[in-house]
Write an enzyme that holds these catalytic residues in place. Structure first.
Site, mmCIF file in Angstrom:
data_model
loop_
_atom_site.group_PDB
_atom_site.id
_atom_site.type_symbol
_atom_site.label_atom_id
_atom_site.label_comp_id
_atom_site.label_asym_id
_atom_site.label_seq_id
_atom_site.Cartn_x
_atom_site.Cartn_y
_atom_site.Cartn_z
ATOM 1 N N ARG A 1 0.856 -1.199 0.000
ATOM 2 C CA ARG A 1 0.000 0.000 0.000
ATOM 3 C C ARG A 1 0.886 1.241 0.000
ATOM 4 N NH1 ARG A 1 -1.434 1.785 4.643
ATOM 5 N NH2 ARG A 1 -2.114 -0.200 5.506
ATOM 6 N N TYR B 1 -16.672 16.381 -15.341
ATOM 7 C CA TYR B 1 -17.159 14.999 -15.335
ATOM 8 C C TYR B 1 -18.216 14.838 -14.224
ATOM 9 C CZ TYR B 1 -17.150 10.006 -14.315
ATOM 10 O OH TYR B 1 -17.532 8.726 -14.050
ATOM 11 N N ASP C 1 -7.612 19.071 -14.353
ATOM 12 C CA ASP C 1 -7.852 17.698 -14.800
ATOM 13 C C ASP C 1 -7.545 17.665 -16.293
ATOM 14 O OD1 ASP C 1 -9.006 15.341 -15.791
ATOM 15 O OD2 ASP C 1 -10.542 15.313 -14.224
ATOM 16 N N LYS D 1 -8.094 6.537 -19.209
ATOM 17 C CA LYS D 1 -8.429 7.065 -20.533
ATOM 18 C C LYS D 1 -7.197 7.020 -21.446
ATOM 19 C CE LYS D 1 -12.479 7.659 -18.704
ATOM 20 N NZ LYS D 1 -12.315 7.766 -17.287
HETATM 21 O O1 P1T Z 1 -13.272 6.799 -13.954
HETATM 22 P P1 P1T Z 1 -12.070 7.321 -13.189
HETATM 23 O O2 P1T Z 1 -10.780 6.698 -13.588
HETATM 24 O O3 P1T Z 1 -12.296 7.310 -11.706
HETATM 25 O O4 P1T Z 1 -11.897 8.862 -13.625
HETATM 26 C C1 P1T Z 1 -12.848 9.843 -13.333
HETATM 27 C C2 P1T Z 1 -12.749 10.967 -14.320
HETATM 28 C C3 P1T Z 1 -12.058 12.115 -13.962
HETATM 29 N N1 P1T Z 1 -11.920 13.152 -14.807
HETATM 30 C C4 P1T Z 1 -12.451 13.116 -16.051
HETATM 31 C C5 P1T Z 1 -12.293 14.289 -16.954
HETATM 32 C C6 P1T Z 1 -13.149 11.980 -16.479
HETATM 33 O O5 P1T Z 1 -13.639 11.973 -17.731
HETATM 34 C C7 P1T Z 1 -13.305 10.877 -15.595
HETATM 35 C C8 P1T Z 1 -14.060 9.653 -15.979
HETATM 36 N N2 P1T Z 1 -14.900 9.834 -17.074
HETATM 37 C C9 P1T Z 1 -15.688 8.862 -17.635
HETATM 38 C C10 P1T Z 1 -15.787 7.612 -17.150
HETATM 39 C C11 P1T Z 1 -16.455 9.272 -18.823
HETATM 40 O O6 P1T Z 1 -16.941 8.412 -19.584
HETATM 41 O O7 P1T Z 1 -16.581 10.486 -19.034
#
Ligand code: P1T
Length: 383
Positions: free
Chosen positions: A52, A104, A176, A201
């Site tokens: 961890r 998001y 972000d 992503k």
């Molecule tokens: O899904 P995660 O890895 O926890 O990430 C969250 C997140 C944070 N910031 C942005 C700009 C994002 O697009 C996302 C996650 N977005 C999607 C799952 C989506 O389909 O838009």
């Protein structure tokens, strides 16, 4: 690899953070699938005591992420949301966060439905308008938070201008950078204090791993975040770190193809009679086309559009395309299509951030552009 600030992104993506394994010479960092590490004597270890806290595969990923964003430090998390949540733990009850009003849906949910219950105050403002942000700053504002391009409206914010406003008020700027990826934009160089990614992503790039990252320069704040990463424990496992490291190697060439394909798809959509509006930073119809040219190295792989047929037509297109899979998420090699209002942004319904129910969002993959256009043409011609 001997780190050098002079290496280009293509080189950093392949080499940064990864050294041949000292024991075996393995060229790729092994998946150190272990929870704990043998100690020679009490509290005498080789830099690793419990996974961890630290794990060698994660250490390699940290090095790669820091290099890609041109930052001194990086920390990897189990998801993008875990990365954002960990930054927000720096904010105390009674302090104020000014967030962009197009983010998001999960980010809005974390801010509005979870953290505001712990006494942190949030305001959502249009970060594309500097006057709106300056007006919304408060004496207790500790953090300005934004996405650029935003999810899902693909609005842009001038990061350098925003960092001046935030810093003049003694606040941090968090960006972000998920939609642009480090290949197209490096917010730290423009004055941001934190860069965050959903590495799920473009950084991972293959729709096979969920992860998040924070990159920053400040040593004292890094130490606080490193403490929080271990204390809270939302860390990625070694296999997830390996998959992300593997994805990073092709980031530069994938992003180039995402940008090329999305430009062609956006131009096709803009010329199609069934389409009312196309939002894409690479089209000169985008209201911030000039900022996109100045701030980004390419327009990215994300396109949003609205059809003359509204929500009913949008649902048909999302259902009937074949190469564009109807699914949440983005940034993978395969093209995806979704309707933000009922899917990724369902949690902003009934809020001032609500999204047009007819908005269609596509993540343009790295397939052949003509095949993608033919798939959309077949469905749009039937509307
Ligand atoms: O899904 P995660 O890895 O926890 O990430 C969250 C997140 C944070 N910031 C942005 C700009 C994002 O697009 C996302 C996650 N977005 C999607 C799952 C989506 O389909 O838009």
């Amino acid at each position: 690899m001997t780190q050098s600030p002079n290496f280009h992104l293509e080189t950093l993506a392949v080499h940064a953070g990864v050294e041949p394994d000292p024991q075996t010479g393995a060229v790729m960092t092994p998946i150190y699938q272990t929870s704990t590490y043998a100690q020679a004597d009490v509290a005498q270890h080789k830099g690793y005591e419990y996974s961890r806290t630290d794990n060698p595969t994660r250490t390699a990923l940290h090095g790669a992420l820091a290099a890609l964003e041109g930052g001194h430090y990086a920390l990897a998390f189990a998801s993008g949301m875990a990365a954002i949540d960990t930054i927000l733990r720096l904010i105390k009850p009674g302090e104020h966060v000014l967030s962009g009003n197009d983010v998001y849906g999960g980010t809005f949910r974390l801010f509005d439905k979870v953290l505001s219950g712990y006494g942190i105050e949030f305001t959502f403002a249009d970060t594309t308008a500097e006057t709106a942000v300056a007006a919304a700053m408060q004496p207790n504002t500790k953090l300005v938070w934004l996405e650029t391009p935003t999810n899902p409206m693909l609005r842009l914010t001038d990061i350098a201008a925003m960092s001046q406003i935030a810093h003049a008020a003694g606040a941090w700027l968090g960006v972000d950078n998920t939609f642009a990826s480090p290949a197209l934009q490096n917010p730290l160089a423009l004055g941001a204090d934190f860069v965050v990614h959903s590495t799920t992503k473009y950084i991972g790039g293959h729709s096979d791993v969920v992860g998040g990252a924070i990159v920053l320069n400040d040593t004292a704040v890094y130490n606080q975040l490193k403490f929080l990463q271990n204390a809270i424990g939302a860390v990625p496992g070694p296999l997830d770190c390996f998959l992300t490291l593997r994805g990073i190697k092709t980031l530069a060439i994938r992003m180039a193809q995402h940008c090329r394909n999305a430009t062609l798809v956006a131009q096709f959509l803009a010329d199609h009679p069934a389409v009312a509006e196309v939002i894409y930073p690479g089209l000169d119809s985008h209201p911030q086309y000039e900022l996109a040219q100045r701030q980004m190295k390419g327009p990215g792989g994300m396109i949003s559009f609205i059809l003359h047929g509204g929500e009913a037509a949008a649902r048909r297109v999302a259902r009937d395309t074949q190469l564009f899979t109807l699914a949440e998420s983005l940034g993978g090699v395969e093209s995806l299509i979704e309707l933000p209002a009922p899917m990724t942004h369902a949690s902003v319904a009934d809020s001032p951030l609500a999204v047009d129910p007819g908005l269609v969002r596509v993540s343009v993959g790295i397939e052949n552009a003509q095949d993608l256009i033919d798939d959309l043409k077949r469905v749009l011609n039937q509307l």
